[in-house]
Design an enzyme around this catalytic site. Sequence first.
Site, PDB file in Angstrom:
ATOM      1  CG  HIS A 126      16.469 -12.972 -51.568  1.00 25.12           C
ATOM      2  ND1 HIS A 126      16.299 -12.294 -50.538  1.00 25.12           N
ATOM      3  CD2 HIS A 126      15.504 -13.941 -51.903  1.00 25.12           C
ATOM      4  CE1 HIS A 126      14.995 -12.528 -50.116  1.00 25.12           C
ATOM      5  NE2 HIS A 126      14.730 -13.427 -50.529  1.00 25.12           N
ATOM      6  CG  ASP A 151       9.051 -11.745 -51.840  1.00 22.54           C
ATOM      7  OD1 ASP A 151       8.901 -12.586 -52.923  1.00 22.54           O
ATOM      8  OD2 ASP A 151       9.643 -12.313 -50.757  1.00 22.54           O
ATOM      9  CG  HIS A 169      11.481 -14.342 -47.814  1.00 17.26           C
ATOM     10  ND1 HIS A 169      10.498 -14.881 -48.855  1.00 17.26           N
ATOM     11  CD2 HIS A 169      11.780 -14.962 -46.970  1.00 17.26           C
ATOM     12  CE1 HIS A 169      10.206 -16.099 -48.267  1.00 17.26           C
ATOM     13  NE2 HIS A 169      10.891 -16.255 -47.152  1.00 17.26           N
ATOM     14  CG  ASP A 222       6.858 -14.712 -51.099  1.00 17.56           C
ATOM     15  OD1 ASP A 222       6.599 -13.747 -51.112  1.00 17.56           O
ATOM     16  OD2 ASP A 222       7.999 -15.174 -51.126  1.00 17.56           O
TER      17      ASP A 222
END
Length: 378
Positions: free
Chosen positions: A122, A159, A161, A246
């Site tokens: 991120h 991931d 996200h 995740d």
Amino acid sequence: MHFGYREVCLDHDPGPRHPESPDRLRAVRKGLKEVYGVEYATPDSASVDDIRAVHDPDYVDKVGEFCADGGGDWDTDTVAVAKTWDAALASAGIATWVAERALDGADGRNTPFALGRPPGHHAVGDDAMGFCFFNNNAVAAQWALDHRDVDRVAILDWDVHHGNGIQDIFYDRGDVFFASFHEEGIYPGTGAVAETGDGDGERRTMNVPFPPGTQTSGYLAALDDLVFPAFAAFDPDLLLVSAGFDAHEHDPISRIRVSTEGYGLMAQRLQKFAEWVDAPLGFVLEGGYGLDTLTDSIRTVHEVFHGYQPEPPEDPVQAGARSVIDEVREEGFDCLETPDFGPAVPTADADAADDADGDTTDGEAGDAGDAGDAENAP
């Protein structure tokens, strides 16, 4: 596999209630303790120049000063302590070690995997966010381009996200192809299908925003139908995986339903694809916040590289996931035909497809997704 790990990564401690806890690495290390074939290395930290190769120098200096002053809340999710600076340099260095080891010929049972934290995907060029300070896989990719005989790097981010930081850093460049699988509508709110790159980077970004409830079969179909054909046309000299776990069906913050075996199946496909396209392969840890599911998934990935055959999914690709895959295909990426790299993905008949709309109906999964939105976890 050959795991890169540094104890200093445990010193980055954002607090007892923070999901990105040092306990994540402790759990993985404990879970791998009795597993056959696990080896560890202690790579050097990344240099400040390595970090500045992908991050704004003023931002890098600001992080250093912030940590030297004792740290604190960079934003509501991203917390630093004094030791975060050393941990972040170490985490980026472990990712760089993955690229170096892979390019030096480490494959098969010696395939490198970075067990570092804080995570990185991120972190944008000039800011920290989503638990991330320095973009580990971006640092590794840039190091390979700058220091080795590498012209093109492909990065797959699985991931849950969107890897907005990797996308941000390489969005207008043609030497890195970034593909991201993520859950639609959650943090950080980026990663739409239409975000495909700009300028020299046109169609060098591929986003696959899956609807909640997407299962392993959807992820495998996206690999087979989208990523592998596009990566093959790109012809990478290095293949890196931003390996967050995740999206696991039992992770506390996700509404995606990839199984433990599913991570093994994706790793198996990637190993075979990397061999076919003749690209070195390495993995870099990102998210994953259920300690048991994180550990089990990494262990399964490791065992795949030691010959384990994961169990194929029985459920067909859901209609919602298939619709996203078709939408991405319409963006016009250059693609090459590729062979099969794993067990076939089940297909649905018309009646089953109508029922499998890709939405979550399980109450527990829905609650987990709400918790994930509240935490803004990456």
